[in-house]
Design a protein around this motif. Sequence first.
Motif, PDB file in Angstrom:
ATOM      1  N   TYR A  36       0.892  -1.180  -0.231  1.00 54.58           N
ATOM      2  CA  TYR A  36      -0.114  -0.052  -0.164  1.00 54.58           C
ATOM      3  C   TYR A  36       1.034   1.479   0.106  1.00 54.58           C
ATOM      4  CZ  TYR A  36      -4.421  -2.596   1.594  1.00 54.58           C
ATOM      5  OH  TYR A  36      -5.328  -3.676   1.197  1.00 54.58           O
ATOM      6  N   ARG A  37       0.136   2.242  -0.153  1.00 54.86           N
ATOM      7  CA  ARG A  37       1.029   4.161   0.040  1.00 54.86           C
ATOM      8  C   ARG A  37       0.127   4.358   0.206  1.00 54.86           C
ATOM      9  NH1 ARG A  37       2.265   5.242  -6.654  1.00 54.86           N
ATOM     10  NH2 ARG A  37       0.171   6.098  -7.546  1.00 54.86           N
ATOM     11  N   GLU A  45      -4.272   3.825  -0.145  1.00 51.81           N
ATOM     12  CA  GLU A  45      -4.471   3.139  -1.247  1.00 51.81           C
ATOM     13  C   GLU A  45      -3.940   1.826  -1.847  1.00 51.81           C
ATOM     14  OE1 GLU A  45      -4.077   4.718  -4.881  1.00 51.81           O
ATOM     15  OE2 GLU A  45      -1.975   5.591  -4.557  1.00 51.81           O
ATOM     16  N   VAL A  47      -1.399  -0.485  -3.726  1.00 53.47           N
ATOM     17  CA  VAL A  47      -0.167  -0.455  -4.945  1.00 53.47           C
ATOM     18  C   VAL A  47      -0.716  -1.771  -5.393  1.00 53.47           C
ATOM     19  CG1 VAL A  47       1.567   0.004  -6.044  1.00 53.47           C
ATOM     20  CG2 VAL A  47       1.177   1.433  -3.978  1.00 53.47           C
ATOM     21  N   TYR A  59      -2.420  -4.716  -9.523  1.00 59.28           N
ATOM     22  CA  TYR A  59      -1.560  -3.679  -9.636  1.00 59.28           C
ATOM     23  C   TYR A  59      -2.755  -2.510  -9.642  1.00 59.28           C
ATOM     24  CZ  TYR A  59       2.537  -6.320 -10.403  1.00 59.28           C
ATOM     25  OH  TYR A  59       3.760  -7.164 -10.531  1.00 59.28           O
ATOM     26  N   ALA A  60      -3.016  -1.379  -9.247  1.00 54.37           N
ATOM     27  CA  ALA A  60      -3.260  -0.770  -9.475  1.00 54.37           C
ATOM     28  C   ALA A  60      -2.520   0.059 -10.630  1.00 54.37           C
ATOM     29  CB  ALA A  60      -2.777   0.511  -8.530  1.00 54.37           C
ATOM     30  N   SER A  62      -3.010   3.003 -12.295  1.00 52.36           N
ATOM     31  CA  SER A  62      -2.301   4.012 -11.591  1.00 52.36           C
ATOM     32  C   SER A  62      -0.480   3.674 -12.053  1.00 52.36           C
ATOM     33  CB  SER A  62      -1.793   4.691 -10.842  1.00 52.36           C
ATOM     34  OG  SER A  62      -1.872   4.590  -9.386  1.00 52.36           O
ATOM     35  N   VAL A  63      -0.041   2.074 -11.645  1.00 49.04           N
ATOM     36  CA  VAL A  63       1.702   1.010 -11.591  1.00 49.04           C
ATOM     37  C   VAL A  63       1.379   0.708 -12.450  1.00 49.04           C
ATOM     38  CG1 VAL A  63       1.607   2.102  -8.813  1.00 49.04           C
ATOM     39  CG2 VAL A  63       1.145  -0.153  -9.718  1.00 49.04           C
ATOM     40  N   ASP A  89       4.595   9.408  -7.457  1.00 47.41           N
ATOM     41  CA  ASP A  89       4.448   8.078  -6.601  1.00 47.41           C
ATOM     42  C   ASP A  89       5.561   8.489  -4.779  1.00 47.41           C
ATOM     43  OD1 ASP A  89       5.801   6.604  -9.696  1.00 47.41           O
ATOM     44  OD2 ASP A  89       3.953   6.217  -9.087  1.00 47.41           O
ATOM     45  N   TYR A  93       5.125   4.459   1.411  1.00 50.44           N
ATOM     46  CA  TYR A  93       5.132   2.168   1.295  1.00 50.44           C
ATOM     47  C   TYR A  93       4.896   1.350   2.481  1.00 50.44           C
ATOM     48  CZ  TYR A  93       5.273   4.011  -3.323  1.00 50.44           C
ATOM     49  OH  TYR A  93       5.020   4.939  -4.945  1.00 50.44           O
TER      50      TYR A  93
END
Length: 111
Positions: A36-37, A45, A47, A59-60, A62-63, A89, A93
């Motif tokens: 998560y981050r 959220e 990740v 994966y999210a 966004s990544v 980013d 984390y």
Amino acid sequence: VQLVESGGGLVQPGGSLRLSCAASGFTFSSYAMNWYRQAPGKERELVAAIGSAGGTMNYADSVKGRFTISRDNAKNTVYLQMNSLKPEDTAVYYCNGRGVWGQGTQVTVSS
């Protein structure tokens, strides 16, 4: 039961980092693990996630295509390889699994 993250730091945009999370006190190979981050002022959220045997990863959006989650059950460690890093980013984390959270490691992407 403990999770300890390492590998964070300051990196320029476009750079790479690899985070590690060492687990102890439980049967690591029996549990899915997550990264998560949490960025300043934002909610935590998810990740990336990996199944207990390492065969399933998610994966999210966004990544996707930039980050890769992996695990070594012999070493009780889960990794997050982060490539093509962007300023967005930047976050703390966290490693998560078996209902346990690590202390977090700071990742800062800045020129």
